[in-house]
Scaffold this motif. Structure first.
Motif, PDB file in Angstrom:
ATOM      1  N   HIS A  26      -4.940   0.681   8.884  1.00 54.62           N
ATOM      2  CA  HIS A  26      -5.542  -0.289   7.967  1.00 54.62           C
ATOM      3  C   HIS A  26      -6.771   0.377   7.350  1.00 54.62           C
ATOM      4  O   HIS A  26      -7.582   0.955   8.071  1.00 54.62           O
ATOM      5  N   LYS A  27      -6.909   0.309   6.050  1.00 52.86           N
ATOM      6  CA  LYS A  27      -8.103   0.835   5.382  1.00 52.86           C
ATOM      7  C   LYS A  27      -8.622  -0.212   4.417  1.00 52.86           C
ATOM      8  O   LYS A  27      -7.848  -0.964   3.837  1.00 52.86           O
ATOM      9  N   ALA A  55      -2.342  -1.383   4.388  1.00 56.00           N
ATOM     10  CA  ALA A  55      -1.724  -1.076   5.682  1.00 56.00           C
ATOM     11  C   ALA A  55      -0.540  -0.125   5.521  1.00 56.00           C
ATOM     12  O   ALA A  55       0.290  -0.295   4.632  1.00 56.00           O
ATOM     13  N   ARG A  56      -0.494   0.878   6.379  1.00 52.90           N
ATOM     14  CA  ARG A  56       0.644   1.795   6.441  1.00 52.90           C
ATOM     15  C   ARG A  56       1.234   1.689   7.843  1.00 52.90           C
ATOM     16  O   ARG A  56       0.567   1.998   8.822  1.00 52.90           O
ATOM     17  N   ILE A  57       2.473   1.228   7.923  1.00 51.12           N
ATOM     18  CA  ILE A  57       3.133   0.996   9.211  1.00 51.12           C
ATOM     19  C   ILE A  57       4.068   2.161   9.499  1.00 51.12           C
ATOM     20  O   ILE A  57       4.938   2.484   8.690  1.00 51.12           O
ATOM     21  N   PRO A 108      -5.094 -10.753   4.295  1.00 54.90           N
ATOM     22  CA  PRO A 108      -4.948  -9.900   3.117  1.00 54.90           C
ATOM     23  C   PRO A 108      -5.707  -8.567   3.160  1.00 54.90           C
ATOM     24  O   PRO A 108      -5.213  -7.573   2.629  1.00 54.90           O
ATOM     25  N   ILE A 109      -6.867  -8.528   3.782  1.00 50.01           N
ATOM     26  CA  ILE A 109      -7.613  -7.260   3.828  1.00 50.01           C
ATOM     27  C   ILE A 109      -6.862  -6.251   4.690  1.00 50.01           C
ATOM     28  O   ILE A 109      -6.706  -5.086   4.332  1.00 50.01           O
ATOM     29  N   PHE A 110      -6.365  -6.714   5.835  1.00 50.53           N
ATOM     30  CA  PHE A 110      -5.626  -5.814   6.718  1.00 50.53           C
ATOM     31  C   PHE A 110      -4.287  -5.400   6.116  1.00 50.53           C
ATOM     32  O   PHE A 110      -3.825  -4.296   6.316  1.00 50.53           O
ATOM     33  N   LYS A 111      -3.671  -6.304   5.377  1.00 53.43           N
ATOM     34  CA  LYS A 111      -2.344  -6.006   4.827  1.00 53.43           C
ATOM     35  C   LYS A 111      -2.405  -5.107   3.592  1.00 53.43           C
ATOM     36  O   LYS A 111      -1.515  -4.283   3.379  1.00 53.43           O
TER      37      LYS A 111
END
Length: 137
Positions: A42-43, A107-109, A101-104
């Protein structure tokens, strides 16, 4: 084929499984390979740091995880975090993050496998890679 999880019989059989794909019939059943593990990077921008901390607080207080999803750990760095999960698939995790929303947003899974100490899943994937490499020759 006998459903014995990720044994040598499974690796060398005509199963649809490959190194990076799990079939529903054998890999995720009891006694088979463990549920997939995911690392999420997460960025967020520096100006969203306070909002991200508020969102993290809200996540830990409000998020309802499905019974088959497990949140394992979180590691923070400047303007981001790494989180580790066990889930049946990537979509399950994406669905949980919809309310955050900030984490998503960035996000790179990535599906990961523990390599040390070696797990059964890691050993199976290594055998599959060896078998695939010998087929190319």
């Amino acid at each position: 084929m006998i459903k014995i999880g990720a044994s040598i019989f499974h690796i060398l059989s005509s199963s649809p499984c490959s190194i990076w794909y799990r079939c529903e019939n054998c890999c995720e059943t009891a006694g088979g390979v463990e549920m997939p593990m995911y690392l999420i990077t997460h960025k967020w921008p520096a100006d969203k740091q306070i909002d991200a901390m508020k969102e993290a607080f809200r996540f830990f207080n409000e998020a309802k995880l499905p019974e088959d999803v497990e949140f394992l750990a979180s590691y923070n760095f400047n303007f981001g975090a790494y989180t580790m999960w066990k889930a049946p698939d990537k979509d399950s995790i994406e669905k949980i993050m919809e309310g955050f929303p900030i984490f998503k947003k960035e996000a790179r899974i990535t599906e990961i496998v523990q390599s040390y100490p070696p797990t059964m899943e890691y050993t199976v994937r290594m055998w599959k890679m060896i078998v695939k490499m010998t087929e190319k020759g």
